[in-house]
Enzyme design. Sequence first.
Site, PDB file in Angstrom:
ATOM      1  CD  GLU A  97      -2.873   1.219   2.330  1.00 27.41           C
ATOM      2  OE1 GLU A  97      -2.733   0.404   3.256  1.00 27.41           O
ATOM      3  OE2 GLU A  97      -3.736   2.086   2.304  1.00 27.41           O
ATOM      4  N   GLY A 132       2.969   2.195  10.925  1.00 24.03           N
ATOM      5  CA  GLY A 132       2.788   1.398  12.135  1.00 24.03           C
ATOM      6  C   GLY A 132       2.547  -0.068  11.817  1.00 24.03           C
ATOM      7  CB  ALA A 133       0.538  -2.359  11.668  1.00 18.11           C
ATOM      8  CG  MET A 134       0.132  -3.328   4.927  1.00 17.74           C
ATOM      9  SD  MET A 134      -0.858  -1.892   4.403  1.00 17.74           S
ATOM     10  CE  MET A 134      -2.005  -2.708   3.309  1.00 17.74           C
ATOM     11  CD  GLU A 135      -4.907  -2.135   5.497  1.00 18.69           C
ATOM     12  OE1 GLU A 135      -3.935  -1.719   6.174  1.00 18.69           O
ATOM     13  OE2 GLU A 135      -5.549  -1.425   4.707  1.00 18.69           O
ATOM     14  CG  ASN A 136      -0.080  -6.884   3.946  1.00 22.46           C
ATOM     15  OD1 ASN A 136      -0.127  -6.015   3.105  1.00 22.46           O
ATOM     16  ND2 ASN A 136       0.804  -6.898   4.932  1.00 22.46           N
ATOM     17  CG  HIS A 156      -6.283   0.638  12.413  1.00 24.21           C
ATOM     18  ND1 HIS A 156      -7.026   1.797  12.307  1.00 24.21           N
ATOM     19  CD2 HIS A 156      -5.685   0.480  11.206  1.00 24.21           C
ATOM     20  CE1 HIS A 156      -6.859   2.312  11.102  1.00 24.21           C
ATOM     21  NE2 HIS A 156      -6.050   1.533  10.408  1.00 24.21           N
ATOM     22  CD  GLU A 157      -3.080  -1.941  10.519  1.00 27.83           C
ATOM     23  OE1 GLU A 157      -3.663  -2.082   9.435  1.00 27.83           O
ATOM     24  OE2 GLU A 157      -2.601  -0.841  10.888  1.00 27.83           O
ATOM     25  CD  GLU A 211      -6.221   3.330   6.588  1.00 33.08           C
ATOM     26  OE1 GLU A 211      -6.406   3.218   7.815  1.00 33.08           O
ATOM     27  OE2 GLU A 211      -5.601   2.486   5.915  1.00 33.08           O
TER      28      GLU A 211
HETATM   29  N1  BES Z   1      -3.167   0.783   5.763  1.00 34.32           N
HETATM   30  C1  BES Z   1      -2.402   1.407   6.781  1.00 34.32           C
HETATM   31  C2  BES Z   1      -0.943   1.182   6.673  1.00 34.32           C
HETATM   32  C3  BES Z   1      -0.173   1.838   5.572  1.00 34.32           C
HETATM   33  C4  BES Z   1      -0.605   2.904   4.866  1.00 34.32           C
HETATM   34  C5  BES Z   1       1.048   1.350   5.316  1.00 34.32           C
HETATM   35  C6  BES Z   1       0.166   3.455   3.864  1.00 34.32           C
HETATM   36  C7  BES Z   1       1.812   1.908   4.325  1.00 34.32           C
HETATM   37  C8  BES Z   1       1.367   2.962   3.596  1.00 34.32           C
HETATM   38  C9  BES Z   1      -2.768   0.865   8.151  1.00 34.32           C
HETATM   39  O1  BES Z   1      -4.024   0.312   8.249  1.00 34.32           O
HETATM   40  C10 BES Z   1      -2.748   2.040   9.075  1.00 34.32           C
HETATM   41  O2  BES Z   1      -3.541   2.896   8.924  1.00 34.32           O
HETATM   42  N2  BES Z   1      -1.832   2.036  10.028  1.00 34.32           N
HETATM   43  C11 BES Z   1      -1.598   3.130  10.925  1.00 34.32           C
HETATM   44  C12 BES Z   1      -1.957   2.773  12.332  1.00 34.32           C
HETATM   45  C13 BES Z   1      -3.395   2.892  12.655  1.00 34.32           C
HETATM   46  C14 BES Z   1      -3.665   2.461  14.062  1.00 34.32           C
HETATM   47  C15 BES Z   1      -3.956   4.264  12.431  1.00 34.32           C
HETATM   48  C16 BES Z   1      -0.131   3.420  10.857  1.00 34.32           C
HETATM   49  O3  BES Z   1       0.595   2.614  10.264  1.00 34.32           O
HETATM   50  O4  BES Z   1       0.295   4.445  11.363  1.00 34.32           O
HETATM   51 ZN    ZN Z   2      -5.589   1.652   8.456  1.00 37.04          ZN
END
Ligand code: BES
Ligand code: ZN
Length: 881
Positions: free
Chosen positions: A130, A269-273, A305-306, A328
Amino acid sequence: MKDSQARTIYLKDYQAPDYLVDHTDLSFELDPHATLVKSRLKIRRNPAVAQANETLPPLWLDGVDLELLSVSVNGELLPVQRYEQRAGGLSVSIDTPEFELEVETRIAPEANTSLEGLYLSNGMYCTQCEAEGFRKITFYPDRPDVMSVFTTTIIAPATYPVLLSNGNKLDSGITEDGRLSVTWEDPFAKPSYLFALVAGDLQHVEDSFTTCSGREVKLQLFTEARNIGKCAHAMTSLKHSMRWDEEVYGREYDLDIFMIVAVDHFNMGAMENKGLNIFNSACVLASPETATDAAFQRIESIVAHEYFHNWSGNRVTCRDWFQLSLKEGFTVFRDAEFSADMNSRAVKRIEDVTLLRTSQFAEDAGPMSHPVRPDSYMEISNFYTLTVYEKGAEVVRMIHTIMGPEAFRRGSDLYFDRHDGCAVTCEDFVAAMEDANGADLKQFRRWYSQAGTPVLDVEDGYDEALGEYSLTIRQQTPETPGQKDKLPLHIPVTIGLLAEDGRPLPLDASGQTEAVLHLTEASQTFTFSGIASRPLPSLLRGFSAPVKLRYDYSSAQLQFLMQHDTDSFNRWDACQRLSLNSLQSLQQQYRAGEALQQPTALIEGYAAVLDDETLDPALVAKMLALPSAQELAEQGGEIDAAAIIVARTFARDAIAAALAERFLSRYRALEQHKPYSPTAEDIAERSLKNTCLSYLCAAGSAEALALAKVQFERGENMTDAAAALAALVEFGTEAQAEEFLEAFYQQWQQDTQVVETWFGLQSGSAKYGTLERVQKLIAHPAFEVKNPNKVRAVIAGYTMRNFTQFHREDGTGYIFLADQVIALDKLNPQIAARLVTPLTRWKKYRAQESAQIHAALQKISDSGELSRDLYEVVSKSLEQD
Ligand code: BES
Ligand code: ZN
């Protein structure tokens, strides 16, 4: 400054894809320098756009930094005249509406420092796709409205025993040359941005979850062996999230396996693959000895969240990236409600509103201001913003407030049901909310398209003879780049009225003591009858809308609300207003060259809060936290950094001195003599205890510092140890700071997450000389410029979370940041573009700072070719000229 690829993409230009991909079959032969990627795609003309007797359009495949080896159609190598490689991708001429395309490419994960696509982290392969990272893996229609079923085969040397991808494991074996081969299949069609691959020498912990329909789901959390003891909290959080989504949204998990992998190098922070979430180690690994309470809570909310994205994002995804807030904003709202249910609702709300007020409001008032659904972008990575996330979540929350929880649930059920397996728009979300309830959200939709923070001005009147009380509310949204004229929004304003004795007054015949006022006009008056004496209004309860609300409360009225409001959030907010008022007077006194006066009202208010044993200690801690310098900077008018710093420091010291005894007795009473547990109650006690400790040390007595030293050395848990160390660094002598920092490093140098905390403690210090310390830390052996967590801890810790030292008068903080951004842009454009944020606000500062910040920005602009990410932010910031 130039960027050869800079182009603007507009929402209004959206076109459905020419071709669809029904099946994607990938194979990877992993090698750090030369990974071979073969893809076999079943493609057909999109019937929705096909015309009778048409000539077929060329097939466009996105591709970046790829070495193309071969292209075949239906098993035949394609002659070179049939395809053309251009900047950003590959165009293939097509002569049949349905065909199988095979493409072979070579990539070099080792050389990939952007952390998008396939890269290496501590020797482990992982992906981040993403938003547009898949095009760095293979040529593909890399857009979220192309959804495909994926099969993935990973071939790697035996030194990578764990090979993971989305979905279920189909097959595994050993190749003729002794490599491992594993095949995964994900039965749910998905866009390429949800693809994931991981390969490494990993350990895992395992658990299981029985879904509401009785299916057993295997849960696995993978990490390097040294971190295996830090997985329990994330696993518990995952199970809580799965249960909550069933109970609150009726959403059941769909695959038989759910995997999480922790990686050290990660941009976000993390990714929802799908079925294989990838997490930044800092957002998943925790133990009481190494992680603070804040980290425990952050992990719980990010895991949730993920996980929640499995429905809000994956099963129902975005049509295009302008719709990012569809997944989001909604998912942030979902995780916020989850955290509120797991912990203290009021405290969670206070934290989110603080983030919104300090950072989202600033974004909305700056050069990058954009609506929740942007209408154009150069680089989509720049639009993973607080506006899309946090304001987007507020927009969903307002729908929840306007419709009520049952109607909201009917709407979300219809949304998931109607659009399952589809790529849709924010409009589809709002339409489902309306259709499920026969509601009208026509005017409300403006929240998605109109940027800027609305300002509400409230005036009230009381007619004693009639027993009528009225509230007149005016709304106005300031101009933002590209949006001059603003229309009135539909704003839900939750209110209550307090009688003279502090009791809540009934607002109508039904006896309700709280109401949602629907502000839809530029100015509107709401009248309440049967009110026996002039009440005090409690406005915008729970922060029912993301606006700035102005009402002229006296200090006495604010103290009254702090004591009597039935809305915990508003009790805190009254205290914030009291603090803001005091801090603003102090700034004025400073600017006028007057002697600063004791902030008496504030001290009285704080004393009452400290004496009130019935209040949740976490709420007390939040009330006693002075608004941050950043938040003070957002109060409007020209930012005078020096005045803000002087006022804030003066108020803090005055409070510390006046209330020292109270701080000490509460500190003593809150000392816990029990094993660590990250429950809301225990976290609450620790937060108040450490707030007290900080004030005690600010007052500067040797006894206070001795308390901090004892707490530090006892080191019962990281929350207490880090808080004590922070107090010692901030308020102890230089020699003491050195001694304790060194001891801490010696103890924890093997632990990546703790070293990040240690970096952050130093870069965040308000002491003079922090810039020099930060410069030294960049040369420290534990610093890694290619690791975003380290960059965030050392550099952003200084430039984004250390207002006092970043704005030091000589302007060297700004030039330091410019130099770091220029260097980082070569390695990781996403991180460079985020890091530059503090320089984009140059226009808001006093002449001297403004010129210094502008010069730093100009330095970046003059430094040569910039990435598209950085170019967009810098050029838009300089345009304010
Ligand atoms: N889909 C995003 C992660 C993402 C977005 C990764 C764009 C790389 C590029 C994920 O679901 C997300 O929103 N993560 C947030 C944390 C969340 C608790 C708001 C993050 O990574 O900061
Ligand atoms: Zn997200």
